[in-house]
Design an enzyme around this catalytic site. Sequence first.
Site, PDB file in Angstrom:
ATOM      1  N   ASP A  44     -38.456  36.057  31.932  1.00 22.23           N
ATOM      2  CA  ASP A  44     -38.061  34.752  32.478  1.00 22.23           C
ATOM      3  C   ASP A  44     -36.539  34.703  32.639  1.00 22.23           C
ATOM      4  O   ASP A  44     -35.990  33.732  33.157  1.00 22.23           O
ATOM      5  CB  ASP A  44     -38.610  33.580  31.649  1.00 22.23           C
ATOM      6  CG  ASP A  44     -38.131  33.597  30.202  1.00 22.23           C
ATOM      7  OD1 ASP A  44     -37.457  34.559  29.796  1.00 22.23           O
ATOM      8  OD2 ASP A  44     -38.446  32.637  29.471  1.00 22.23           O
ATOM      9  N   SER A  45     -35.858  35.803  32.267  1.00 20.49           N
ATOM     10  CA  SER A  45     -34.437  35.966  32.600  1.00 20.49           C
ATOM     11  C   SER A  45     -34.252  35.881  34.109  1.00 20.49           C
ATOM     12  O   SER A  45     -33.134  35.712  34.595  1.00 20.49           O
ATOM     13  CB  SER A  45     -33.917  37.308  32.083  1.00 20.49           C
ATOM     14  OG  SER A  45     -34.778  38.359  32.456  1.00 20.49           O
ATOM     15  N   ASP A  83     -43.461  37.433  31.264  1.00 17.73           N
ATOM     16  CA  ASP A  83     -43.050  36.389  30.318  1.00 17.73           C
ATOM     17  C   ASP A  83     -43.798  35.094  30.574  1.00 17.73           C
ATOM     18  O   ASP A  83     -43.980  34.698  31.737  1.00 17.73           O
ATOM     19  CB  ASP A  83     -41.551  36.108  30.485  1.00 17.73           C
ATOM     20  CG  ASP A  83     -40.727  36.707  29.363  1.00 17.73           C
ATOM     21  OD1 ASP A  83     -41.300  37.045  28.310  1.00 17.73           O
ATOM     22  OD2 ASP A  83     -39.502  36.834  29.548  1.00 17.73           O
ATOM     23  N   LYS A 113     -45.861  38.050  27.471  1.00 16.83           N
ATOM     24  CA  LYS A 113     -44.935  37.982  26.331  1.00 16.83           C
ATOM     25  C   LYS A 113     -44.606  36.516  26.077  1.00 16.83           C
ATOM     26  O   LYS A 113     -44.417  35.745  27.020  1.00 16.83           O
ATOM     27  CB  LYS A 113     -43.650  38.765  26.616  1.00 16.83           C
ATOM     28  CG  LYS A 113     -42.592  38.604  25.530  1.00 16.83           C
ATOM     29  CD  LYS A 113     -41.474  39.612  25.640  1.00 16.83           C
ATOM     30  CE  LYS A 113     -40.383  39.258  26.602  1.00 16.83           C
ATOM     31  NZ  LYS A 113     -39.698  37.971  26.334  1.00 16.83           N
ATOM     32  N   GLU A 115     -42.380  33.813  23.171  1.00 12.37           N
ATOM     33  CA  GLU A 115     -41.333  33.770  22.149  1.00 12.37           C
ATOM     34  C   GLU A 115     -41.792  32.978  20.927  1.00 12.37           C
ATOM     35  O   GLU A 115     -42.437  31.942  21.070  1.00 12.37           O
ATOM     36  CB  GLU A 115     -40.066  33.126  22.739  1.00 12.37           C
ATOM     37  CG  GLU A 115     -39.481  33.923  23.886  1.00 12.37           C
ATOM     38  CD  GLU A 115     -38.199  33.300  24.457  1.00 12.37           C
ATOM     39  OE1 GLU A 115     -37.681  32.327  23.868  1.00 12.37           O
ATOM     40  OE2 GLU A 115     -37.729  33.804  25.491  1.00 12.37           O
ATOM     41  N   GLU A 182     -34.758  40.711  19.588  1.00 10.45           N
ATOM     42  CA  GLU A 182     -33.533  40.485  20.368  1.00 10.45           C
ATOM     43  C   GLU A 182     -32.433  39.882  19.503  1.00 10.45           C
ATOM     44  O   GLU A 182     -32.665  38.926  18.748  1.00 10.45           O
ATOM     45  CB  GLU A 182     -33.839  39.541  21.547  1.00 10.45           C
ATOM     46  CG  GLU A 182     -32.585  39.202  22.359  1.00 10.45           C
ATOM     47  CD  GLU A 182     -32.849  38.546  23.702  1.00 10.45           C
ATOM     48  OE1 GLU A 182     -34.020  38.346  24.057  1.00 10.45           O
ATOM     49  OE2 GLU A 182     -31.853  38.251  24.397  1.00 10.45           O
TER      50      GLU A 182
HETATM   51  O1  KIV Z   1     -36.524  37.470  29.858  1.00 15.51           O
HETATM   52  C1  KIV Z   1     -36.144  38.599  29.525  1.00 15.51           C
HETATM   53  O2  KIV Z   1     -35.593  39.374  30.316  1.00 15.51           O
HETATM   54  C2  KIV Z   1     -36.393  39.023  28.156  1.00 15.51           C
HETATM   55  C3  KIV Z   1     -35.697  40.245  27.672  1.00 15.51           C
HETATM   56  C4  KIV Z   1     -34.257  40.023  27.577  1.00 15.51           C
HETATM   57  C5  KIV Z   1     -36.291  40.754  26.425  1.00 15.51           C
HETATM   58  O3  KIV Z   1     -37.104  38.365  27.457  1.00 15.51           O
END
Ligand code: KIV
Length: 279
Positions: A44-45, A83, A113, A115, A182
């Site tokens: 989600d970056s 994510d 994924k 969090e 992280e």
């Molecule tokens: O969103 C993302 O790119 C991430 C990584 C930095 C692990 O969660």
Amino acid sequence: MKNTVSTLLKQKQSGDKITMLTAYDYTIAKIMDECGVNSILVGDSLGMVMLGYENTLPVTMEDMIHHTAAVSRGAENAFVVADMPFMSYQVSVEQAVINAGRLIKEGGANAVKLEGGAEVCEQIKAIVDASIPVVAHLGLTPQSVNVFGGFKVQGKNIDRAKKLVEDAIKVQEAGACAVVLEGIPAKLADIITKKLFIPTIGIGASNGCDGQVLVYQDMLGMTIGHTAKFVKKFAEAGEVMREGITAYINETKSGAFPAPEHTYAIDDEVIAELEKEYE
Ligand code: KIV
């Protein structure tokens, strides 16, 4: 050969480090896949590096599905992890399973994924029970930026460090197939890695983790402005892109581009007739 949950687990067992990079589109995913990266994370970056938001919080399920589908089309062998965006899994277990399912069905991801530790274990268990592999994410979890008061290293005092070790054990027990660590101290990441039988993937953690992940714009030198201490630039792609774009502007303005080899030919008789009629 397609990388799977078992490939990653075997890599931990044999000590073969897992390589993971973020990607958000077909072209980059295809290049990474050709290079042999084990896993691609549609992080989600993308909210920050692709959409220009200040943090990851505004990212929607629609954003994630759109980019995940593009990456999945380019990733023949890499294990694609998508994510779950902020507020797509926190509200209820049912919503978490529905949204995880969408990333698999509509996005073509191989895993999702999310969090958090103990507080999301019910969600992890329910998603895994629905036959969807889950990668957990602990430490400097960017969706909690407002709680942390910024992007700060986590787990530095004994209570926080213990909580991270315990969370790691809990997400493993809930059925997570791997855990991203992280922004935590290297020695803490080493302790967690030794304690778990599932692989740990570090970012700003330690080379003792079972694998590493980086945001591709950071590691290829394309990020504008500040990058975190843990980022290593493996190439200066941003510079190469700037040079190429500047050369294109200059050659287009001077008329040097397109040259004859970039244009299409036509028979002289056709041109002669056209000239008779139009000149
Ligand atoms: O969103 C993302 O790119 C991430 C990584 C930095 C692990 O969660």
